[in-house]
Every structure is written in C-alpha cells, then in structure tokens.
Design a protein around this motif. Structure first.
Motif, PDB file in Angstrom:
ATOM      1  N   TRP A 122       0.832  -1.202   0.000  1.00 38.37           N
ATOM      2  CA  TRP A 122       0.000   0.000   0.000  1.00 38.37           C
ATOM      3  C   TRP A 122       0.866   1.251   0.000  1.00 38.37           C
ATOM      4  N   ILE A 123       0.463   2.219  -0.808  1.00 35.62           N
ATOM      5  CA  ILE A 123       1.008   3.575  -0.728  1.00 35.62           C
ATOM      6  C   ILE A 123      -0.155   4.401  -0.180  1.00 35.62           C
ATOM      7  N   PRO A 124      -0.186   4.630   1.136  1.00 35.93           N
ATOM      8  CA  PRO A 124      -1.355   5.244   1.778  1.00 35.93           C
ATOM      9  C   PRO A 124      -1.796   6.544   1.102  1.00 35.93           C
ATOM     10  N   GLY A 125      -3.102   6.606   0.833  1.00 36.28           N
ATOM     11  CA  GLY A 125      -3.687   7.784   0.218  1.00 36.28           C
ATOM     12  C   GLY A 125      -3.522   7.844  -1.292  1.00 36.28           C
ATOM     13  N   ILE A 126      -2.738   6.920  -1.867  1.00 35.45           N
ATOM     14  CA  ILE A 126      -2.440   6.984  -3.302  1.00 35.45           C
ATOM     15  C   ILE A 126      -2.840   5.717  -4.044  1.00 35.45           C
ATOM     16  N   LYS A 127      -2.323   4.551  -3.630  1.00 38.09           N
ATOM     17  CA  LYS A 127      -2.518   3.326  -4.415  1.00 38.09           C
ATOM     18  C   LYS A 127      -2.492   2.100  -3.509  1.00 38.09           C
ATOM     19  N   LYS A 128      -3.380   1.133  -3.820  1.00 38.45           N
ATOM     20  CA  LYS A 128      -3.434  -0.148  -3.121  1.00 38.45           C
ATOM     21  C   LYS A 128      -2.850  -1.228  -4.026  1.00 38.45           C
ATOM     22  N   SER A 129      -2.338  -2.277  -3.384  1.00 46.82           N
ATOM     23  CA  SER A 129      -1.795  -3.397  -4.157  1.00 46.82           C
ATOM     24  C   SER A 129      -2.878  -4.432  -4.414  1.00 46.82           C
ATOM     25  N   LYS A 130      -2.495  -5.464  -5.129  1.00 49.53           N
ATOM     26  CA  LYS A 130      -3.423  -6.552  -5.432  1.00 49.53           C
ATOM     27  C   LYS A 130      -3.830  -7.312  -4.169  1.00 49.53           C
ATOM     28  N   PHE A 131      -3.148  -7.085  -3.047  1.00 47.32           N
ATOM     29  CA  PHE A 131      -3.464  -7.773  -1.801  1.00 47.32           C
ATOM     30  C   PHE A 131      -4.635  -7.139  -1.045  1.00 47.32           C
ATOM     31  N   ASP A 132      -5.101  -5.972  -1.485  1.00 46.76           N
ATOM     32  CA  ASP A 132      -6.267  -5.327  -0.864  1.00 46.76           C
ATOM     33  C   ASP A 132      -7.504  -6.181  -1.138  1.00 46.76           C
ATOM     34  N   VAL A 133      -8.286  -6.422  -0.087  1.00 51.21           N
ATOM     35  CA  VAL A 133      -9.496  -7.232  -0.185  1.00 51.21           C
ATOM     36  C   VAL A 133     -10.710  -6.305  -0.196  1.00 51.21           C
ATOM     37  N   ASN A 134     -11.672  -6.583  -1.054  1.00 50.66           N
ATOM     38  CA  ASN A 134     -12.903  -5.794  -1.091  1.00 50.66           C
ATOM     39  C   ASN A 134     -13.644  -5.900   0.237  1.00 50.66           C
ATOM     40  N   LYS A 135     -14.492  -4.900   0.504  1.00 49.53           N
ATOM     41  CA  LYS A 135     -15.210  -4.813   1.773  1.00 49.53           C
ATOM     42  C   LYS A 135     -16.043  -6.057   2.067  1.00 49.53           C
ATOM     43  N   ASP A 136     -16.544  -6.726   1.038  1.00 50.86           N
ATOM     44  CA  ASP A 136     -17.368  -7.914   1.254  1.00 50.86           C
ATOM     45  C   ASP A 136     -16.551  -9.207   1.192  1.00 50.86           C
ATOM     46  N   GLY A 137     -15.233  -9.115   1.075  1.00 47.09           N
ATOM     47  CA  GLY A 137     -14.358 -10.287   1.018  1.00 47.09           C
ATOM     48  C   GLY A 137     -13.912 -10.740   2.400  1.00 47.09           C
ATOM     49  N   LYS A 138     -12.978 -11.703   2.429  1.00 43.84           N
ATOM     50  CA  LYS A 138     -12.458 -12.251   3.685  1.00 43.84           C
ATOM     51  C   LYS A 138     -11.161 -11.532   4.052  1.00 43.84           C
ATOM     52  N   TYR A 139     -11.183 -10.814   5.173  1.00 40.05           N
ATOM     53  CA  TYR A 139     -10.006 -10.091   5.640  1.00 40.05           C
ATOM     54  C   TYR A 139     -10.002 -10.060   7.157  1.00 40.05           C
ATOM     55  N   ASP A 140      -8.826  -9.891   7.741  1.00 44.84           N
ATOM     56  CA  ASP A 140      -8.720  -9.814   9.199  1.00 44.84           C
ATOM     57  C   ASP A 140      -7.854  -8.634   9.660  1.00 44.84           C
ATOM     58  N   ILE A 141      -7.381  -7.843   8.725  1.00 43.29           N
ATOM     59  CA  ILE A 141      -6.584  -6.656   9.055  1.00 43.29           C
ATOM     60  C   ILE A 141      -7.173  -5.465   8.294  1.00 43.29           C
ATOM     61  N   ILE A 142      -7.442  -4.380   9.031  1.00 44.49           N
ATOM     62  CA  ILE A 142      -7.884  -3.128   8.409  1.00 44.49           C
ATOM     63  C   ILE A 142      -6.924  -2.038   8.862  1.00 44.49           C
ATOM     64  N   LEU A 143      -6.335  -1.332   7.911  1.00 40.78           N
ATOM     65  CA  LEU A 143      -5.424  -0.222   8.207  1.00 40.78           C
ATOM     66  C   LEU A 143      -6.027   1.074   7.699  1.00 40.78           C
ATOM     67  N   LYS A 144      -5.843   2.137   8.458  1.00 38.10           N
ATOM     68  CA  LYS A 144      -6.356   3.460   8.084  1.00 38.10           C
ATOM     69  C   LYS A 144      -5.221   4.462   8.177  1.00 38.10           C
ATOM     70  N   TYR A 145      -5.050   5.249   7.112  1.00 38.62           N
ATOM     71  CA  TYR A 145      -4.037   6.311   7.071  1.00 38.62           C
ATOM     72  C   TYR A 145      -4.707   7.610   7.490  1.00 38.62           C
ATOM     73  N   ILE A 146      -4.176   8.221   8.536  1.00 39.29           N
ATOM     74  CA  ILE A 146      -4.745   9.465   9.064  1.00 39.29           C
ATOM     75  C   ILE A 146      -3.685  10.553   8.963  1.00 39.29           C
ATOM     76  N   GLN A 147      -3.982  11.569   8.140  1.00 41.70           N
ATOM     77  CA  GLN A 147      -3.040  12.672   7.965  1.00 41.70           C
ATOM     78  C   GLN A 147      -3.290  13.732   9.028  1.00 41.70           C
ATOM     79  N   ARG A 148      -2.198  14.294   9.533  1.00 35.02           N
ATOM     80  CA  ARG A 148      -2.376  15.376  10.504  1.00 35.02           C
ATOM     81  C   ARG A 148      -2.907  16.593   9.762  1.00 35.02           C
ATOM     82  N   LYS A 149      -3.603  17.437  10.448  1.00 37.84           N
ATOM     83  CA  LYS A 149      -4.304  18.570   9.840  1.00 37.84           C
ATOM     84  C   LYS A 149      -3.371  19.477   9.041  1.00 37.84           C
ATOM     85  N   GLU A 150      -2.169  19.742   9.546  1.00 33.47           N
ATOM     86  CA  GLU A 150      -1.245  20.635   8.836  1.00 33.47           C
ATOM     87  C   GLU A 150      -0.891  20.081   7.461  1.00 33.47           C
TER      88      GLU A 150
END
Length: 156
Positions: A122-150
């Motif tokens: 993953w390149i957060p905020g830009i591009k996902k790899s082929k390893f990203d699972v759709n929301k209705d698929g089977k996954y056990d890890i969820i990552l979220k990129y949070i940018q600071r306000k500045e």
C-alpha cells in the motif's frame, strides 16, 4: 521542478505550480514495524481498526493468509515496484508519485506499507496493491491512514 539552497539553511522549492521557502531538513529513511497505532516522522499515523466502511485509498483491508507478518512502514527505495490492484503487472513507485502529482520533496518521506518479505502492499492515500481485499471479502486486518491537519492544509 527545482530546489535551491539559500544562506542560513533556507531552501527555495519550485514544485509544479508552487514556489515555497522552507528550512532545509534532513530526510532520513525509516523502516518502522506497524503497531496498533503507529505515528510517522511527518506527524501522520496509520492505525489498525476493528471495522471501517471506508473504501478509499486511505483504508486497506488484508487477509493475513496472503501476506507475511509483521507489517512495516518504510520510505521508498530506488526501483521499488507495487503490483497494483486491478492491473496485471507492476508499477514503479516513481511513476505513481509523478502521476499523483506528489511534490518531489515529499516522495522520499511518503510512507510505504510492506509485509515482512518487503512486498509493497500500500502507498497510503495513493494506491493499493493486489493484496487489498474488497469490503465484502475475507479479511482480518484493516489499516487506516490518518493525515495530521497541517499536512492536509498544505495540499489546499
């Protein structure tokens, strides 16, 4: 695009349509093991979540059976490639940053999420790899990129 060193540690940067003056900073490469909430050197963070409805490039879903744990956050290296989601082959990170119009001064410190084998996930905020699972698929890890306000305000 260009950068010019000025006296007293100042730096003039012309990136795309912007001209900025800033303090010259040393941008050290980093390689950090991902925890439940990992703060990055630029002030942003990546968190592991239990649930999320977000399907943007700021959220990644992974099946731990498809990757090698633990996960790491690193800076880009020369020649890095990602196997992009929904594309047959691999793309160079350099090309992805250019296409996304990421300023050259930010490319060397942009976070890149990899598995233990160094496979770019993953390149957060830009591009996902082929390893990203759709929301209705089977996954056990969820990552979220949070940018600071500045960092968000700088882009406007």
């Amino acid at each position: 695009n260009f950068k010019y060193s000025l006296p007293c540690g100042l730096l003039a940067l012309k990136e795309y349509d912007n001209l900025t003056f800033t303090k010259e900073e040393c941008t050290e490469p980093y390689d950090i093991e991902l925890t439940e909430s990992t703060f990055l050197p630029n002030g942003d963070k990546i968190e592991k979540l239990a649930t999320s409805e977000d399907c943007s490039n700021f959220c990644l879903r992974l099946n731990s059976c498809d990757i090698t744990l633990p996960l790491y956050i690193k800076t880009r290296r020369h020649g890095d490639k990602i196997q992009s989601k929904n594309l047959g082959g691999a793309q160079k990170l350099k090309s992805i940053f250019i296409d996304a119009k990421i300023e050259p001064s930010k490319r060397d410190t942009w976070p890149i999420v990899t598995d233990a084998k160094g496979t770019i996930l993953w390149i957060p905020g830009i591009k996902k790899s082929k390893f990203d699972v759709n929301k209705d698929g089977k996954y056990d890890i969820i990552l979220k990129y949070i940018q600071r306000k500045e960092n968000i305000d700088e882009k406007k």
